[in-house]
Scaffold this motif. Sequence first.
Motif, PDB file in Angstrom:
ATOM      1  N   ALA A  26      -8.906  32.039  14.496  1.00  0.00           N
ATOM      2  CA  ALA A  26      -7.826  31.102  14.603  1.00  0.00           C
ATOM      3  C   ALA A  26      -6.949  31.419  15.662  1.00  0.00           C
ATOM      4  O   ALA A  26      -5.460  30.932  15.363  1.00  0.00           O
ATOM      5  N   ALA A  65      -1.002  32.049  17.743  1.00  0.00           N
ATOM      6  CA  ALA A  65      -0.597  30.618  18.378  1.00  0.00           C
ATOM      7  C   ALA A  65       0.115  29.907  17.476  1.00  0.00           C
ATOM      8  O   ALA A  65       0.139  28.662  17.366  1.00  0.00           O
ATOM      9  N   ALA A  67       2.445  29.325  13.342  1.00  0.00           N
ATOM     10  CA  ALA A  67       2.138  29.191  11.994  1.00  0.00           C
ATOM     11  C   ALA A  67       0.916  28.432  11.811  1.00  0.00           C
ATOM     12  O   ALA A  67       0.433  27.871  12.806  1.00  0.00           O
ATOM     13  N   ASP A  68       0.117  28.631  10.884  1.00  0.00           N
ATOM     14  CA  ASP A  68      -1.074  28.090  10.628  1.00  0.00           C
ATOM     15  C   ASP A  68      -1.061  26.746  10.136  1.00  0.00           C
ATOM     16  O   ASP A  68      -0.563  26.366   9.099  1.00  0.00           O
ATOM     17  N   ILE A  69      -1.264  25.818  10.961  1.00  0.00           N
ATOM     18  CA  ILE A  69      -1.045  24.238  10.730  1.00  0.00           C
ATOM     19  C   ILE A  69      -1.962  23.817   9.941  1.00  0.00           C
ATOM     20  O   ILE A  69      -1.397  22.888   9.246  1.00  0.00           O
ATOM     21  N   LYS A  70      -3.082  24.312   9.664  1.00  0.00           N
ATOM     22  CA  LYS A  70      -4.248  23.845   8.716  1.00  0.00           C
ATOM     23  C   LYS A  70      -3.490  23.906   7.107  1.00  0.00           C
ATOM     24  O   LYS A  70      -3.766  23.381   6.217  1.00  0.00           O
ATOM     25  N   GLY A 110       5.406  29.979  15.964  1.00  0.00           N
ATOM     26  CA  GLY A 110       5.847  31.285  15.253  1.00  0.00           C
ATOM     27  C   GLY A 110       5.422  32.654  15.608  1.00  0.00           C
ATOM     28  O   GLY A 110       6.019  33.630  15.259  1.00  0.00           O
ATOM     29  N   GLU A 113       8.321  33.300  17.868  1.00  0.00           N
ATOM     30  CA  GLU A 113       9.365  33.754  16.914  1.00  0.00           C
ATOM     31  C   GLU A 113       9.305  34.994  16.510  1.00  0.00           C
ATOM     32  O   GLU A 113      10.107  35.900  16.172  1.00  0.00           O
ATOM     33  N   PRO A 132       5.749  24.768  20.669  1.00  0.00           N
ATOM     34  CA  PRO A 132       5.110  23.503  20.697  1.00  0.00           C
ATOM     35  C   PRO A 132       5.434  22.458  19.436  1.00  0.00           C
ATOM     36  O   PRO A 132       4.785  21.749  19.607  1.00  0.00           O
ATOM     37  N   GLU A 133       6.274  23.227  18.650  1.00  0.00           N
ATOM     38  CA  GLU A 133       6.098  22.456  17.261  1.00  0.00           C
ATOM     39  C   GLU A 133       6.784  21.107  17.567  1.00  0.00           C
ATOM     40  O   GLU A 133       6.144  20.123  16.756  1.00  0.00           O
ATOM     41  N   GLY A 141      10.850  26.962  13.125  1.00  0.00           N
ATOM     42  CA  GLY A 141      11.369  27.033  11.892  1.00  0.00           C
ATOM     43  C   GLY A 141      11.379  28.511  11.426  1.00  0.00           C
ATOM     44  O   GLY A 141      11.921  28.634  10.270  1.00  0.00           O
ATOM     45  N   PHE A 248      -3.338  17.155  15.202  1.00  0.00           N
ATOM     46  CA  PHE A 248      -4.151  18.506  15.616  1.00  0.00           C
ATOM     47  C   PHE A 248      -5.146  18.928  14.969  1.00  0.00           C
ATOM     48  O   PHE A 248      -6.284  19.300  15.738  1.00  0.00           O
ATOM     49  N   LYS A 251      -8.088  16.772  16.192  1.00  0.00           N
ATOM     50  CA  LYS A 251      -8.149  16.898  17.729  1.00  0.00           C
ATOM     51  C   LYS A 251      -7.986  15.605  18.409  1.00  0.00           C
ATOM     52  O   LYS A 251      -8.668  15.171  19.154  1.00  0.00           O
TER      53      LYS A 251
HETATM   54  N1  CAA Z   1      -2.875  26.924  13.074  1.00  0.00           N
HETATM   55  C1  CAA Z   1      -4.055  26.715  12.687  1.00  0.00           C
HETATM   56  N2  CAA Z   1      -5.465  27.045  13.475  1.00  0.00           N
HETATM   57  C2  CAA Z   1      -5.166  27.025  14.816  1.00  0.00           C
HETATM   58  C3  CAA Z   1      -3.847  27.285  15.357  1.00  0.00           C
HETATM   59  C4  CAA Z   1      -2.467  27.121  14.413  1.00  0.00           C
HETATM   60  N3  CAA Z   1      -1.606  27.345  14.938  1.00  0.00           N
HETATM   61  N4  CAA Z   1      -3.951  27.418  16.614  1.00  0.00           N
HETATM   62  C5  CAA Z   1      -5.207  27.364  16.955  1.00  0.00           C
HETATM   63  N5  CAA Z   1      -5.979  27.251  16.022  1.00  0.00           N
HETATM   64  C6  CAA Z   1      -7.443  27.103  15.558  1.00  0.00           C
HETATM   65  C7  CAA Z   1      -8.006  25.909  16.230  1.00  0.00           C
HETATM   66  O1  CAA Z   1      -7.721  24.814  15.015  1.00  0.00           O
HETATM   67  C8  CAA Z   1      -9.246  26.167  16.419  1.00  0.00           C
HETATM   68  O2  CAA Z   1      -9.996  26.173  15.024  1.00  0.00           O
HETATM   69  P1  CAA Z   1     -11.408  25.634  15.034  1.00  0.00           P
HETATM   70  O3  CAA Z   1     -12.328  26.473  15.764  1.00  0.00           O
HETATM   71  O4  CAA Z   1     -11.848  25.671  13.579  1.00  0.00           O
HETATM   72  O5  CAA Z   1     -11.465  24.155  15.557  1.00  0.00           O
HETATM   73  C9  CAA Z   1      -9.346  27.645  16.919  1.00  0.00           C
HETATM   74  O6  CAA Z   1      -8.033  28.132  16.463  1.00  0.00           O
HETATM   75  C10 CAA Z   1      -9.307  27.769  18.433  1.00  0.00           C
HETATM   76  O7  CAA Z   1      -8.209  26.691  19.046  1.00  0.00           O
HETATM   77  P2  CAA Z   1      -8.605  25.554  19.896  1.00  0.00           P
HETATM   78  O8  CAA Z   1     -10.070  25.159  19.806  1.00  0.00           O
HETATM   79  O9  CAA Z   1      -7.591  24.849  19.568  1.00  0.00           O
HETATM   80  O10 CAA Z   1      -8.341  26.447  21.407  1.00  0.00           O
HETATM   81  P3  CAA Z   1      -7.947  26.016  22.653  1.00  0.00           P
HETATM   82  O11 CAA Z   1      -8.127  27.213  23.660  1.00  0.00           O
HETATM   83  O12 CAA Z   1      -8.775  24.649  23.059  1.00  0.00           O
HETATM   84  O13 CAA Z   1      -6.355  25.730  22.485  1.00  0.00           O
HETATM   85  C11 CAA Z   1      -4.130  26.440  21.760  1.00  0.00           C
HETATM   86  C12 CAA Z   1      -5.669  26.857  22.323  1.00  0.00           C
HETATM   87  C13 CAA Z   1      -3.409  25.505  23.055  1.00  0.00           C
HETATM   88  C14 CAA Z   1      -3.157  27.392  21.604  1.00  0.00           C
HETATM   89  C15 CAA Z   1      -4.160  25.337  20.913  1.00  0.00           C
HETATM   90  O14 CAA Z   1      -4.916  25.944  19.639  1.00  0.00           O
HETATM   91  C16 CAA Z   1      -2.839  24.941  20.136  1.00  0.00           C
HETATM   92  O15 CAA Z   1      -2.342  23.998  20.809  1.00  0.00           O
HETATM   93  N6  CAA Z   1      -2.662  25.546  18.888  1.00  0.00           N
HETATM   94  C17 CAA Z   1      -1.477  25.099  18.197  1.00  0.00           C
HETATM   95  C18 CAA Z   1      -0.182  25.679  18.834  1.00  0.00           C
HETATM   96  C19 CAA Z   1       1.126  25.417  17.875  1.00  0.00           C
HETATM   97  O16 CAA Z   1       1.552  23.969  17.643  1.00  0.00           O
HETATM   98  N7  CAA Z   1       1.832  26.287  17.278  1.00  0.00           N
HETATM   99  C20 CAA Z   1       3.059  26.182  16.648  1.00  0.00           C
HETATM  100  C21 CAA Z   1       2.411  26.057  15.117  1.00  0.00           C
HETATM  101  S1  CAA Z   1       4.033  25.259  14.231  1.00  0.00           S
HETATM  102  C22 CAA Z   1       4.739  26.616  13.754  1.00  0.00           C
HETATM  103  O17 CAA Z   1       4.654  27.858  14.408  1.00  0.00           O
HETATM  104  C23 CAA Z   1       6.100  26.549  13.032  1.00  0.00           C
HETATM  105  C24 CAA Z   1       7.147  27.662  13.085  1.00  0.00           C
HETATM  106  O18 CAA Z   1       7.991  27.602  13.754  1.00  0.00           O
HETATM  107  C25 CAA Z   1       6.966  28.720  12.255  1.00  0.00           C
END
Ligand code: CAA
Length: 259
Positions: A26, A65, A67-70, A110, A113, A132-133, A141, A248, A251
């Motif tokens: 992940a 990458a 916090a865990d969005i799922k 996160g 952060e 990217p939130e 957050g 997200f 996809k």
């Molecule tokens: N949460 C849960 N799963 C995630 C994840 C996340 N933040 N980032 C990546 N993954 C998972 C994907 O869902 C994928 O799982 P599957 O194989 O089961 O589909 C696996 O990791 C590989 O990721 P990608 O297929 O998306 O890989 P990519 O190379 O195409 O893209 C990436 C990479 C650009 C980093 C893309 O994964 C992405 O945009 N991730 C999310 C980034 C994001 O939005 N982060 C902020 C989260 S919110 C937060 O953090 C709040 C806070 O302030 C605390």
Amino acid sequence: MSYQHILINQEPDTKIAVVALNRPQALNALNFELMTELTAAFRAFAKDDSVSAVVLTGNDKAFAAGADIKEMATATSAEMLTKGYLEMWDELQAFKKPIVAAVSGYCLGGGAELVMVCDIIIASETAKFGQPEINIGVIPGAGGTQRLTRAVGKVKAMELILTGRQFTAEEALSMGLINKIVPVASYLDEAKKLATEIASKPPIAVRLAKEAILRAASTNLHDDVEFERRLFALLFATEDMREGMNAFIEKRKPAWKGH
Ligand code: CAA
């Protein structure tokens, strides 16, 4: 204690511990369990006199990458306010010994952060930072709006957080967000070398120097991070947050409604 989502290596003769985030499937997304393990490990280091400095890393492809969005996609505002998830970044911020971050690949949300609560940041040439939130209907957050702004200034923080765009290690270095860029083959060794050097200094002076420097950078930080945390939780009552996170996971592009 044994951990499922982090790896710990206490190197002999160095007084450093190396912690690697370890959910490669992940991209090291920081789920509740991982953060719970990480804070437990740091609680143990705090009491362990054989550890004078810590290196925090991920793997070559991802520091983390975010916090865990799922895990978050179905969470409510009430859960975000009461679960104690985001408070775990504060707990790491309160760690008194120096933390050197060794960052390669994705360091987003996160994850960025987390790096910003570390004290010194060594990045590989492939490191990609970002908050990217906004693209999933929320805001940083875990302190990002406060720590990024304090690190790089208002206009840069505004641009980066409102666009959510990724930026390179070069850009991070030019903004003063990180200390150094090295080839991907050596970022971890470089961080260990630096942590080992710091760990050889007098521990009480190191600890008080860290405390004093943080004071310069953190006037009102605690209250301001708490303010951000409440706004973050509030967004979990919006339809756009559900849409952003579900898009997200599914996809696809999100369709924003403004409510
Ligand atoms: N949460 C849960 N799963 C995630 C994840 C996340 N933040 N980032 C990546 N993954 C998972 C994907 O869902 C994928 O799982 P599957 O194989 O089961 O589909 C696996 O990791 C590989 O990721 P990608 O297929 O998306 O890989 P990519 O190379 O195409 O893209 C990436 C990479 C650009 C980093 C893309 O994964 C992405 O945009 N991730 C999310 C980034 C994001 O939005 N982060 C902020 C989260 S919110 C937060 O953090 C709040 C806070 O302030 C605390």
